[in-house]
Write a protein that holds these residues in place. Structure first.
Motif, mmCIF file in Angstrom:
data_model
loop_
_atom_site.group_PDB
_atom_site.id
_atom_site.type_symbol
_atom_site.label_atom_id
_atom_site.label_comp_id
_atom_site.label_asym_id
_atom_site.label_seq_id
_atom_site.Cartn_x
_atom_site.Cartn_y
_atom_site.Cartn_z
ATOM 1 N N VAL A 11 0.857 -1.173 0.000
ATOM 2 C CA VAL A 11 0.000 0.000 0.000
ATOM 3 C C VAL A 11 0.894 1.223 0.000
ATOM 4 C CG1 VAL A 11 -1.754 1.250 1.307
ATOM 5 C CG2 VAL A 11 -1.786 -1.238 1.262
ATOM 6 N N ASN A 12 0.630 2.154 -0.902
ATOM 7 C CA ASN A 12 1.469 3.335 -1.025
ATOM 8 C C ASN A 12 0.951 4.547 -0.276
ATOM 9 O OD1 ASN A 12 3.328 2.025 -2.712
ATOM 10 N ND2 ASN A 12 2.020 2.380 -4.475
ATOM 11 N N GLU A 13 -0.361 4.549 0.039
ATOM 12 C CA GLU A 13 -0.913 5.720 0.696
ATOM 13 C C GLU A 13 -2.178 5.368 1.474
ATOM 14 O OE1 GLU A 13 -1.203 8.101 -2.804
ATOM 15 O OE2 GLU A 13 -3.113 7.262 -3.393
ATOM 16 N N LEU A 14 -2.495 6.231 2.417
ATOM 17 C CA LEU A 14 -3.736 6.120 3.172
ATOM 18 C C LEU A 14 -4.572 7.339 2.819
ATOM 19 C CD1 LEU A 14 -5.451 4.823 5.498
ATOM 20 C CD2 LEU A 14 -4.304 6.446 7.012
ATOM 21 N N LYS A 15 -5.822 7.097 2.399
ATOM 22 C CA LYS A 15 -6.719 8.187 2.020
ATOM 23 C C LYS A 15 -7.833 8.317 3.044
ATOM 24 C CE LYS A 15 -5.911 7.730 -2.920
ATOM 25 N NZ LYS A 15 -6.531 7.510 -4.242
ATOM 26 N N ALA A 16 -8.390 9.507 3.136
ATOM 27 C CA ALA A 16 -9.504 9.769 4.056
ATOM 28 C C ALA A 16 -10.741 9.005 3.595
ATOM 29 C CB ALA A 16 -9.785 11.258 4.118
ATOM 30 N N PRO A 17 -11.347 8.190 4.485
ATOM 31 C CA PRO A 17 -12.552 7.446 4.109
ATOM 32 C C PRO A 17 -13.802 8.324 4.075
ATOM 33 C CG PRO A 17 -12.006 7.015 6.380
ATOM 34 C CD PRO A 17 -10.900 7.867 5.832
ATOM 35 N N MET A 18 -13.704 9.539 4.657
ATOM 36 C CA MET A 18 -14.840 10.459 4.738
ATOM 37 C C MET A 18 -14.286 11.846 5.036
ATOM 38 S SD MET A 18 -16.121 9.340 8.505
ATOM 39 C CE MET A 18 -15.602 7.661 8.307
ATOM 40 N N PRO A 19 -15.066 12.891 4.803
ATOM 41 C CA PRO A 19 -14.592 14.223 5.178
ATOM 42 C C PRO A 19 -14.565 14.355 6.694
ATOM 43 C CG PRO A 19 -16.817 14.331 4.280
ATOM 44 C CD PRO A 19 -16.363 12.901 4.151
ATOM 45 N N GLY A 20 -13.644 15.173 7.193
ATOM 46 C CA GLY A 20 -13.563 15.368 8.630
ATOM 47 C C GLY A 20 -12.407 16.248 9.032
ATOM 48 N N LEU A 21 -12.089 16.208 10.305
ATOM 49 C CA LEU A 21 -11.056 17.031 10.908
ATOM 50 C C LEU A 21 -9.995 16.128 11.544
ATOM 51 C CD1 LEU A 21 -10.193 19.947 11.930
ATOM 52 C CD2 LEU A 21 -11.481 19.400 14.007
ATOM 53 N N ILE A 22 -8.725 16.373 11.253
ATOM 54 C CA ILE A 22 -7.629 15.605 11.861
ATOM 55 C C ILE A 22 -7.440 16.118 13.291
ATOM 56 C CG2 ILE A 22 -5.171 15.018 11.754
ATOM 57 C CD1 ILE A 22 -6.827 13.853 9.419
ATOM 58 N N VAL A 23 -7.720 15.253 14.285
ATOM 59 C CA VAL A 23 -7.633 15.677 15.690
ATOM 60 C C VAL A 23 -6.437 15.065 16.422
ATOM 61 C CG1 VAL A 23 -10.085 16.223 15.910
ATOM 62 C CG2 VAL A 23 -9.289 13.913 16.449
ATOM 63 N N ASP A 24 -5.760 14.106 15.788
ATOM 64 C CA ASP A 24 -4.568 13.522 16.407
ATOM 65 C C ASP A 24 -3.726 12.866 15.332
ATOM 66 O OD1 ASP A 24 -2.725 12.732 18.333
ATOM 67 O OD2 ASP A 24 -3.946 11.081 19.102
ATOM 68 N N ILE A 25 -2.415 13.049 15.435
ATOM 69 C CA ILE A 25 -1.457 12.395 14.536
ATOM 70 C C ILE A 25 -0.552 11.553 15.418
ATOM 71 C CG2 ILE A 25 0.416 12.717 12.880
ATOM 72 C CD1 ILE A 25 -0.919 15.384 12.087
ATOM 73 N N ARG A 26 -0.538 10.237 15.171
ATOM 74 C CA ARG A 26 0.172 9.319 16.065
ATOM 75 C C ARG A 26 1.454 8.747 15.471
ATOM 76 N NH1 ARG A 26 -4.855 6.166 18.985
ATOM 77 N NH2 ARG A 26 -5.889 8.065 19.701
ATOM 78 N N VAL A 27 1.860 9.216 14.283
ATOM 79 C CA VAL A 27 3.081 8.721 13.650
ATOM 80 C C VAL A 27 3.906 9.889 13.131
ATOM 81 C CG1 VAL A 27 2.145 6.470 12.982
ATOM 82 C CG2 VAL A 27 1.896 8.414 11.437
ATOM 83 N N THR A 28 5.165 9.590 12.820
ATOM 84 C CA THR A 28 6.057 10.589 12.229
ATOM 85 C C THR A 28 6.715 9.982 10.994
ATOM 86 O OG1 THR A 28 7.880 9.830 13.632
ATOM 87 C CG2 THR A 28 6.565 11.677 14.457
ATOM 88 N N PRO A 29 7.146 10.827 10.054
ATOM 89 C CA PRO A 29 7.838 10.301 8.875
ATOM 90 C C PRO A 29 9.062 9.474 9.284
ATOM 91 C CG PRO A 29 7.224 12.585 8.520
ATOM 92 C CD PRO A 29 6.944 12.274 9.973
ATOM 93 N N GLY A 30 9.240 8.349 8.607
ATOM 94 C CA GLY A 30 10.343 7.440 8.913
ATOM 95 C C GLY A 30 9.989 6.355 9.908
ATOM 96 N N GLN A 31 8.843 6.485 10.555
ATOM 97 C CA GLN A 31 8.419 5.500 11.556
ATOM 98 C C GLN A 31 7.943 4.225 10.875
ATOM 99 O OE1 GLN A 31 5.678 7.094 14.439
ATOM 100 N NE2 GLN A 31 5.037 5.063 15.144
ATOM 101 N N THR A 32 8.364 3.088 11.400
ATOM 102 C CA THR A 32 7.909 1.796 10.894
ATOM 103 C C THR A 32 6.612 1.439 11.602
ATOM 104 O OG1 THR A 32 10.186 1.096 10.522
ATOM 105 C CG2 THR A 32 8.526 -0.637 10.614
ATOM 106 N N VAL A 33 5.614 1.002 10.812
ATOM 107 C CA VAL A 33 4.321 0.632 11.371
ATOM 108 C C VAL A 33 3.944 -0.767 10.919
ATOM 109 C CG1 VAL A 33 3.459 3.002 11.555
ATOM 110 C CG2 VAL A 33 3.061 1.710 9.460
ATOM 111 N N GLN A 34 3.112 -1.412 11.722
ATOM 112 C CA GLN A 34 2.579 -2.721 11.369
ATOM 113 C C GLN A 34 1.100 -2.567 11.064
ATOM 114 O OE1 GLN A 34 3.474 -5.257 14.689
ATOM 115 N NE2 GLN A 34 5.532 -5.668 13.956
ATOM 116 N N LYS A 35 0.579 -3.502 10.283
ATOM 117 C CA LYS A 35 -0.834 -3.476 9.933
ATOM 118 C C LYS A 35 -1.663 -3.349 11.202
ATOM 119 C CE LYS A 35 -4.473 -6.053 7.646
ATOM 120 N NZ LYS A 35 -4.841 -7.198 6.833
ATOM 121 N N GLY A 36 -2.582 -2.382 11.203
ATOM 122 C CA GLY A 36 -3.457 -2.171 12.350
ATOM 123 C C GLY A 36 -2.978 -1.126 13.334
ATOM 124 N N ASP A 37 -1.719 -0.663 13.190
ATOM 125 C CA ASP A 37 -1.232 0.390 14.086
ATOM 126 C C ASP A 37 -1.994 1.684 13.817
ATOM 127 O OD1 ASP A 37 0.644 -1.292 15.181
ATOM 128 O OD2 ASP A 37 2.379 -0.384 14.189
#
Length: 167
Positions: free
Chosen positions: A98-124
């Motif tokens: 997967v190359n990108e994550l897209k917004a499933p609906m319109p809304g407001l970003i209220v929290d960002i839990r990752v930073t560029p370069g961070q390794t994530v696992q499915k479901g994080d």
């Protein structure tokens, strides 16, 4: 038809296709529900009263967190396509690159839990998107590394807008 589970031993088949009719494990499910707004509901079933609140939804993984009479319940839904892939031994077929994550609906970003370069696992959890006064935790659709964030905290986003790019 949906298959709903709250754990490995709690499994229900829910059919909701008929107008205002729900069956639970092929038995009619009689209830009365009142929408109280903001993801809160009052439910009457078999003479008992329940207060239900939608805490979060994740449409990618089909996970829903409810609070019923103060008790937290995590639900996982599988539709007929998920069940077919599972029967064919292909339940991980959607875990492709997967190359990108897209917004499933319109809304407001209220929290960002990752930073560029961070390794994530499915479901994080990656971001929290507030839509219609409900917080939706957007999770990593696959294992990967966050390449860049395309949004900032408190940004309004549109459905389909790229939020996170993976490298």
């Amino acid at each position: 038809m949906l298959q709903i589970s709250t754990g490995p031993e709690q499994l229900w088949e829910v059919d909701y296709r008929a107008a205002n009719t729900i069956t639970l494990n092929n038995e009619p499910f009689a209830w009365d529900i009142a929408d109280l707004g903001e993801g809160r509901f009052h439910v009457l079933h078999e003479g008992r009263s329940y207060n239900a609140e939608v805490v979060s939804t994740d449409f990618t993984t089909k996970n829903i967190v409810l609070k019923v009479n103060g008790q937290r319940i995590e639900l996982n839904a599988k539709d007929r396509f998920d069940l077919l892939l599972e029967r064919l031994g292909m339940s991980d077929a959607t875990a492709a690159k997967v190359n990108e994550l897209k917004a499933p609906m319109p809304g407001l970003i209220v929290d960002i839990r990752v930073t560029p370069g961070q390794t994530v696992q499915k479901g994080d959890p990656l971001l929290v998107l507030e839509a219609m006064k409900m917080e939706n935790i957007l999770k990593a659709p696959a294992d990967g590394t966050v390449g860049s964030l395309k949004v900032n905290l408190r940004d309004n986003v549109q459905k389909g807008q790229v939020l996170v790019q993976f490298s």
